[in-house]
Design an enzyme around this catalytic site. Sequence first.
Site, PDB file in Angstrom:
ATOM      1  N   SER A  69       0.819  -1.215   0.000  1.00  0.00           N
ATOM      2  CA  SER A  69       0.000   0.000   0.000  1.00  0.00           C
ATOM      3  C   SER A  69       0.853   1.266   0.000  1.00  0.00           C
ATOM      4  CB  SER A  69      -0.904   0.028   1.241  1.00  0.00           C
ATOM      5  OG  SER A  69      -1.680  -1.142   1.316  1.00  0.00           O
TER       6      SER A  69
HETATM    7  N1  SAH Z   1      -0.193  -5.449   4.139  1.00  0.00           N
HETATM    8  C1  SAH Z   1       0.542  -5.713   2.910  1.00  0.00           C
HETATM    9  C2  SAH Z   1      -0.256  -5.368   1.684  1.00  0.00           C
HETATM   10  C3  SAH Z   1      -1.033  -6.525   1.296  1.00  0.00           C
HETATM   11  S1  SAH Z   1      -1.876  -6.562  -0.250  1.00  0.00           S
HETATM   12  C4  SAH Z   1       1.859  -5.012   2.880  1.00  0.00           C
HETATM   13  O1  SAH Z   1       2.167  -4.240   3.808  1.00  0.00           O
HETATM   14  O2  SAH Z   1       2.633  -5.248   1.936  1.00  0.00           O
HETATM   15  C5  SAH Z   1      -3.159  -7.674   0.263  1.00  0.00           C
HETATM   16  C6  SAH Z   1      -2.701  -9.060   0.590  1.00  0.00           C
HETATM   17  O3  SAH Z   1      -3.826  -9.774   1.101  1.00  0.00           O
HETATM   18  C7  SAH Z   1      -2.208  -9.858  -0.599  1.00  0.00           C
HETATM   19  O4  SAH Z   1      -0.925 -10.323  -0.360  1.00  0.00           O
HETATM   20  C8  SAH Z   1      -3.217 -10.994  -0.728  1.00  0.00           C
HETATM   21  O5  SAH Z   1      -2.653 -12.208  -1.174  1.00  0.00           O
HETATM   22  C9  SAH Z   1      -3.713 -11.109   0.699  1.00  0.00           C
HETATM   23  N2  SAH Z   1      -5.013 -11.744   0.891  1.00  0.00           N
HETATM   24  C10 SAH Z   1      -6.152 -11.624   0.151  1.00  0.00           C
HETATM   25  N3  SAH Z   1      -7.144 -12.351   0.688  1.00  0.00           N
HETATM   26  C11 SAH Z   1      -6.638 -12.961   1.801  1.00  0.00           C
HETATM   27  C12 SAH Z   1      -7.168 -13.836   2.803  1.00  0.00           C
HETATM   28  N4  SAH Z   1      -8.438 -14.264   2.784  1.00  0.00           N
HETATM   29  N5  SAH Z   1      -6.353 -14.259   3.790  1.00  0.00           N
HETATM   30  C13 SAH Z   1      -5.051 -13.856   3.844  1.00  0.00           C
HETATM   31  N6  SAH Z   1      -4.499 -13.038   2.943  1.00  0.00           N
HETATM   32  C14 SAH Z   1      -5.271 -12.573   1.937  1.00  0.00           C
END
Ligand code: SAH
Length: 221
Positions: A69
């Site tokens: 993000s």
């Molecule tokens: N917080 C992260 C940004 C993540 S982007 C950072 O600081 O880099 C969102 C993430 O959520 C992705 O990696 C995606 O694979 C994950 N995601 C989506 N649905 C999910 C679920 N049900 N459980 C765990 N992870 C999930």
Amino acid sequence: MGPAANSGKETLLARKTMVEEQIAARGVKDRRILDAFLEVPRHRFVEEYLKYKAYEDYPLSIGYGQTISQPYMVALMTEALAPKPTDRILEIGTGSGYQAAILSRLCARVFSIERIAALASRARKTLDELGYFNVSIRIGDGTLGWPTEAPFDGIIVTAGAPRVPEALLSQLVEGGRLVIPVGETGIQDLKRYTVSRDGVREESLGGCRFVRLIGKDGWQE
Ligand code: SAH
């Protein structure tokens, strides 16, 4: 930021500029939070070819169709979560591990769930290299929470949900906060839910844009 992005002095300067111009200037003033953003080397959470953009004012690709993000969004969500030094925090969507790293500086323990194994193991490696050992990562569906580690003082979801997953609210302590983007694919409303004895209070914190939360109580793949 120029090509010298790998020297310690250059990156510290880049982080100072990021904190002042992108985060503090937009209203996040909590000193502990600003210090965490100064400390955590964001360039370590992106791939080599993107390092020169690591301190810019936008999200970046981390592969697998996912993103790290925008720094301000991480700060805004962290502020909304209001982590205290003694807190145990659950994050859904480890991604690069950057948000988890920020939280690890601000609370006692971070539990983070990621559904894509390759991202989880890369995040684990980065956090280990940096010595951020109070973060536990699990591969799985975060829409179900982490029942064996519950309850949590705060839960942060870093992917866009079609609705609030039932399990998450039930895994919060009294006084606990859930910060989560809820809405359509492509545009969501950032929400904060606060659990109290009298029920759950809902607040809207503005528009945002996240990748989809995919799981049993999220979007279908
Ligand atoms: N917080 C992260 C940004 C993540 S982007 C950072 O600081 O880099 C969102 C993430 O959520 C992705 O990696 C995606 O694979 C994950 N995601 C989506 N649905 C999910 C679920 N049900 N459980 C765990 N992870 C999930």
